[in-house]
Design a protein around this motif. Structure first.
Motif, PDB file in Angstrom:
ATOM      1  N   UNK A  58       1.292  -1.211  -0.122  1.00 35.81           N
ATOM      2  CA  UNK A  58       0.125  -0.077   0.057  1.00 35.81           C
ATOM      3  C   UNK A  58       1.043   1.326  -0.297  1.00 35.81           C
ATOM      4  N   UNK A  59       0.439   1.997  -0.899  1.00 31.04           N
ATOM      5  CA  UNK A  59       1.729   2.833  -1.016  1.00 31.04           C
ATOM      6  C   UNK A  59       0.180   4.211  -0.182  1.00 31.04           C
ATOM      7  N   UNK A  60       1.122   5.069   0.164  1.00 31.75           N
ATOM      8  CA  UNK A  60       0.408   6.308   1.186  1.00 31.75           C
ATOM      9  C   UNK A  60       1.530   7.522   0.966  1.00 31.75           C
ATOM     10  N   UNK A  61       0.243   8.396   0.684  1.00 32.81           N
ATOM     11  CA  UNK A  61       0.810  10.127   0.968  1.00 32.81           C
ATOM     12  C   UNK A  61       0.917  10.782   1.175  1.00 32.81           C
ATOM     13  N   UNK A  62       1.021  12.200   2.000  1.00 31.46           N
ATOM     14  CA  UNK A  62       0.409  12.957   2.951  1.00 31.46           C
ATOM     15  C   UNK A  62      -0.081  13.446   1.834  1.00 31.46           C
ATOM     16  N   UNK A  63      -0.628  14.010   1.193  1.00 32.94           N
ATOM     17  CA  UNK A  63      -1.379  14.807  -0.151  1.00 32.94           C
ATOM     18  C   UNK A  63      -1.408  13.946  -1.430  1.00 32.94           C
ATOM     19  N   UNK A  64      -1.566  12.903  -1.438  1.00 32.12           N
ATOM     20  CA  UNK A  64      -2.312  11.660  -2.691  1.00 32.12           C
ATOM     21  C   UNK A  64      -1.041  12.427  -4.408  1.00 32.12           C
ATOM     22  N   UNK A  65       0.668  13.064  -3.316  1.00 33.98           N
ATOM     23  CA  UNK A  65       1.408  13.161  -4.569  1.00 33.98           C
ATOM     24  C   UNK A  65       2.454  12.067  -4.586  1.00 33.98           C
ATOM     25  N   UNK A  66       3.806  12.493  -4.511  1.00 31.75           N
ATOM     26  CA  UNK A  66       4.803  11.685  -4.133  1.00 31.75           C
ATOM     27  C   UNK A  66       4.428  10.762  -2.801  1.00 31.75           C
ATOM     28  N   UNK A  67       4.529   9.286  -2.842  1.00 29.24           N
ATOM     29  CA  UNK A  67       4.510   9.178  -2.074  1.00 29.24           C
ATOM     30  C   UNK A  67       6.049   9.315  -0.929  1.00 29.24           C
ATOM     31  N   UNK A  68       5.636   8.758   0.089  1.00 29.52           N
ATOM     32  CA  UNK A  68       6.537   8.770   1.400  1.00 29.52           C
ATOM     33  C   UNK A  68       6.940   7.875   2.341  1.00 29.52           C
ATOM     34  N   UNK A  69       5.671   6.483   1.991  1.00 30.52           N
ATOM     35  CA  UNK A  69       5.927   5.307   2.602  1.00 30.52           C
ATOM     36  C   UNK A  69       5.521   4.195   1.993  1.00 30.52           C
ATOM     37  N   UNK A  70       5.672   2.645   1.815  1.00 33.13           N
ATOM     38  CA  UNK A  70       4.941   1.771   1.892  1.00 33.13           C
ATOM     39  C   UNK A  70       5.504   0.744   2.977  1.00 33.13           C
ATOM     40  N   UNK A  71       3.835   0.348   2.825  1.00 39.02           N
ATOM     41  CA  UNK A  71       2.934  -0.376   3.520  1.00 39.02           C
ATOM     42  C   UNK A  71       2.718  -1.365   3.011  1.00 39.02           C
ATOM     43  N   UNK A  72       1.796  -2.214   4.364  1.00 35.59           N
ATOM     44  CA  UNK A  72       2.147  -3.871   3.450  1.00 35.59           C
ATOM     45  C   UNK A  72       0.712  -3.668   4.060  1.00 35.59           C
ATOM     46  N   UNK A  73      -0.331  -4.664   3.492  1.00 33.20           N
ATOM     47  CA  UNK A  73      -1.557  -5.054   3.958  1.00 33.20           C
ATOM     48  C   UNK A  73      -2.005  -5.950   3.784  1.00 33.20           C
ATOM     49  N   UNK A  74      -2.998  -7.112   4.645  1.00 26.91           N
ATOM     50  CA  UNK A  74      -2.620  -8.635   4.589  1.00 26.91           C
ATOM     51  C   UNK A  74      -4.021  -9.406   4.511  1.00 26.91           C
ATOM     52  N   UNK A  75      -4.661 -10.085   4.338  1.00 30.58           N
ATOM     53  CA  UNK A  75      -6.192 -10.042   4.812  1.00 30.58           C
ATOM     54  C   UNK A  75      -6.111 -11.379   5.523  1.00 30.58           C
ATOM     55  N   UNK A  76      -6.544 -10.562   7.000  1.00 31.55           N
ATOM     56  CA  UNK A  76      -7.357 -11.835   8.194  1.00 31.55           C
ATOM     57  C   UNK A  76      -8.279 -12.081   7.537  1.00 31.55           C
ATOM     58  N   UNK A  77      -8.529 -13.518   8.193  1.00 31.74           N
ATOM     59  CA  UNK A  77      -9.833 -14.123   7.808  1.00 31.74           C
ATOM     60  C   UNK A  77     -10.435 -14.254   9.241  1.00 31.74           C
ATOM     61  N   UNK A  78     -10.285 -13.707  10.206  1.00 27.72           N
ATOM     62  CA  UNK A  78     -11.258 -12.721  11.035  1.00 27.72           C
ATOM     63  C   UNK A  78     -11.588 -11.762  10.996  1.00 27.72           C
ATOM     64  N   UNK A  79     -10.671 -10.721  10.855  1.00 32.17           N
ATOM     65  CA  UNK A  79     -10.866  -9.259  10.772  1.00 32.17           C
ATOM     66  C   UNK A  79     -11.060  -8.871   8.630  1.00 32.17           C
ATOM     67  N   UNK A  80     -10.510  -9.218   8.539  1.00 28.45           N
ATOM     68  CA  UNK A  80     -10.396  -8.351   6.769  1.00 28.45           C
ATOM     69  C   UNK A  80      -9.178  -7.956   6.766  1.00 28.45           C
ATOM     70  N   UNK A  81      -8.642  -6.649   6.198  1.00 32.18           N
ATOM     71  CA  UNK A  81      -7.599  -6.293   5.529  1.00 32.18           C
ATOM     72  C   UNK A  81      -7.556  -5.491   6.825  1.00 32.18           C
TER      73      UNK A  81
END
Length: 106
Positions: A58-81
């Protein structure tokens, strides 16, 4: 992951994403690898997918511009992403304050 990765910036003016095999060999050889957030997310995503867990960057940005960080998201069978940050000590589900999700890369 956090105990085997040391955060480091990419070289100035370059975007580098390390190969998973390289990172695993480096961890096996020295006990750790020095990488940035996108390389860490690639490795963690590959490890999760290897055991059948859906995961994406998951690419994140403070303003929908240049990205500042990358996270990961995973699918948990109990709670979703659920977001994970393999670089920081933030708990699962953490998302940077004020950031917007720019997009996901499967």
């Amino acid at each position: 992951m956090r105990s085997h990765l040391r955060y480091t910036h990419d070289p100035v003016g370059k975007e580098v994403i390390a190969d998973c095999d390289y990172m695993l060999r480096e961890i096996e050889r020295t006990g750790s690898a020095a990488e940035d957030c996108d390389s860490a997310v690639v490795l963690l995503g590959a490890l999760l997918r290897a055991v059948g867990i859906a995961a994406e960057a998951v690419v994140v940005s403070p303003d929908e511009g240049t990205y500042t960080h990358v996270l990961l998201r995973y699918r948990s069978p109990k709670v979703g992403w659920v977001t994970l940050d393999p670089i920081t000590r933030n708990a699962p589900g953490w998302f940077p304050s004020g950031a917007v999700r720019v997009g996901s890369v499967a």
